[in-house]
Scaffold this motif. Structure first.
Motif, PDB file in Angstrom:
ATOM      1  N   VAL A   1     -11.357   1.288  -2.106  1.00 24.33           N
ATOM      2  CA  VAL A   1     -11.659   1.412  -0.641  1.00 24.33           C
ATOM      3  C   VAL A   1     -10.470   1.956   0.436  1.00 24.33           C
ATOM      4  N   GLY A   2      -9.509   1.288   0.169  1.00 28.38           N
ATOM      5  CA  GLY A   2      -8.110   1.686   0.768  1.00 28.38           C
ATOM      6  C   GLY A   2      -7.365   2.693  -0.071  1.00 28.38           C
ATOM      7  N   VAL A   3      -6.522   3.283   0.657  1.00 28.09           N
ATOM      8  CA  VAL A   3      -5.701   4.615  -0.046  1.00 28.09           C
ATOM      9  C   VAL A   3      -4.211   3.794  -0.202  1.00 28.09           C
ATOM     10  N   PHE A   4      -3.594   4.365  -1.376  1.00 37.48           N
ATOM     11  CA  PHE A   4      -2.282   4.111  -1.577  1.00 37.48           C
ATOM     12  C   PHE A   4      -1.488   5.369  -0.758  1.00 37.48           C
ATOM     13  N   VAL A   5      -0.239   5.166  -0.303  1.00 34.76           N
ATOM     14  CA  VAL A   5       0.543   5.958   0.311  1.00 34.76           C
ATOM     15  C   VAL A   5       1.668   6.258  -0.377  1.00 34.76           C
ATOM     16  N   PRO A   6       1.941   7.433  -1.237  1.00 31.40           N
ATOM     17  CA  PRO A   6       3.353   7.494  -1.833  1.00 31.40           C
ATOM     18  C   PRO A   6       4.341   7.940  -0.822  1.00 31.40           C
TER      19      PRO A   6
ATOM     20  N   GLN B   1       1.839   9.393   5.904  1.00 30.61           N
ATOM     21  CA  GLN B   1       0.954   8.329   6.475  1.00 30.61           C
ATOM     22  C   GLN B   1       1.624   6.913   6.640  1.00 30.61           C
ATOM     23  N   SER B   2       1.424   6.086   7.177  1.00 31.73           N
ATOM     24  CA  SER B   2       1.808   4.718   7.333  1.00 31.73           C
ATOM     25  C   SER B   2       3.404   4.712   7.808  1.00 31.73           C
ATOM     26  N   GLY B   3       4.044   5.926   8.260  1.00 31.49           N
ATOM     27  CA  GLY B   3       5.346   5.813   8.537  1.00 31.49           C
ATOM     28  C   GLY B   3       6.353   5.888   7.372  1.00 31.49           C
TER      29      GLY B   3
ATOM     30  N   ILE C   1       0.792  -1.314   0.038  1.00 30.05           N
ATOM     31  CA  ILE C   1       0.138   0.001  -0.226  1.00 30.05           C
ATOM     32  C   ILE C   1       0.858   1.399   0.071  1.00 30.05           C
ATOM     33  N   THR C   2       2.056   1.001   0.062  1.00 27.14           N
ATOM     34  CA  THR C   2       3.064   2.292  -0.051  1.00 27.14           C
ATOM     35  C   THR C   2       3.940   1.825  -1.176  1.00 27.14           C
ATOM     36  N   GLY C   3       4.788   3.022  -1.646  1.00 34.30           N
ATOM     37  CA  GLY C   3       5.782   2.740  -2.715  1.00 34.30           C
ATOM     38  C   GLY C   3       6.600   4.117  -3.166  1.00 34.30           C
ATOM     39  N   ALA C   4       7.513   4.012  -3.632  1.00 34.99           N
ATOM     40  CA  ALA C   4       8.357   5.259  -4.178  1.00 34.99           C
ATOM     41  C   ALA C   4       8.133   5.085  -5.726  1.00 34.99           C
ATOM     42  N   VAL C   5       8.399   6.430  -6.515  1.00 30.85           N
ATOM     43  CA  VAL C   5       8.365   6.440  -7.821  1.00 30.85           C
ATOM     44  C   VAL C   5       8.806   5.288  -8.745  1.00 30.85           C
TER      45      VAL C   5
END
Length: 195
Positions: free
Chosen positions: A102-107, A174-176, A36-40
């Motif tokens: 529904v869930g969000v992605f965190v860049p 978000q998400s640290g 759910i998180t990731g860099a470019v």
């Protein structure tokens, strides 16, 4: 999406006998986004259903990553430059369907630069980059900024804290997730008087 069809069943004595048929097409489903998180340019896997004739995978700011439909239940995509905190939307213009997760992605925040490169406590520093929309904290050399303001997804203004502020600037989302500047910020010395 619904489609309506009128079927000609028969012609009796010059009069057409028709039947209206309504077909309901199943909508696109998004079950999971991994991770759910990731860099470019990081790869993301989306699992769900009805991934037929998909035209877009959009990361909240209207930015679309390169993607491939692996199967009717799996899409693999890359995080585009400028992705923002929020849902991912999958679209099929051919079928007239779209669905937001529904869930969000965190860049992961990407700090590309900051000005000024030095200052004293109370000065305002402007960061430029991407992935700032979900920012929860700013620090220099592990000292928390006095305050900060996020300017859309591409900028942050923050107030320099007191203490030894020589070091990297860290943006926590978000998400640290954490983005770290490649260059150091340098403190200036304030001289109030000379005797």
């Amino acid at each position: 999406a619904r489609s309506r069809f009128e079927l000609l069943l028969a012609e009796l004595g010059g009069r057409a006998v028709t039947q209206t048929l309504t077909v309901t097409q199943p909508n696109i489903a998004i079950d999971t986004i991994t991770p759910i998180t990731g860099a470019v340019n990081d790869r993301i896997r989306i699992s769900g259903d009805q991934y037929y004739r998909i035209n877009s995978v959009v990361f909240n700011t209207g930015k679309s990553g390169e993607f491939s439909v692996v199967s009717p239940a799996i899409i693999e995509t890359t995080v585009p430059y400028g992705a923002a905190y929020g849902p991912i939307t999958i679209g099929s213009t051919d079928r007239g369907l779209s669905r937001a997760s529904v869930g969000v992605f965190v860049p992961v925040p990407l700090i590309e630069g900051f000005i000024p490169v030095s200052g004293i406590s109370g000065d305002t520093v402007s960061l430029s980059g991407v992935g700032f929309s979900g920012t929860t904290d700013i620090s220099i050399n592990n000292l928390q900024a006095i305050s900060f303001t996020v300017i859309q997804n591409t900028g942050i203004n923050f107030v320099v804290p007191s203490g030894n502020t020589k070091g990297k600037i860290r943006v926590t989302g978000q998400s640290g997730v954490v983005g770290v500047s490649t260059k150091d910020f340098y403190p200036l010395v304030r001289i109030n008087s000379i005797s």
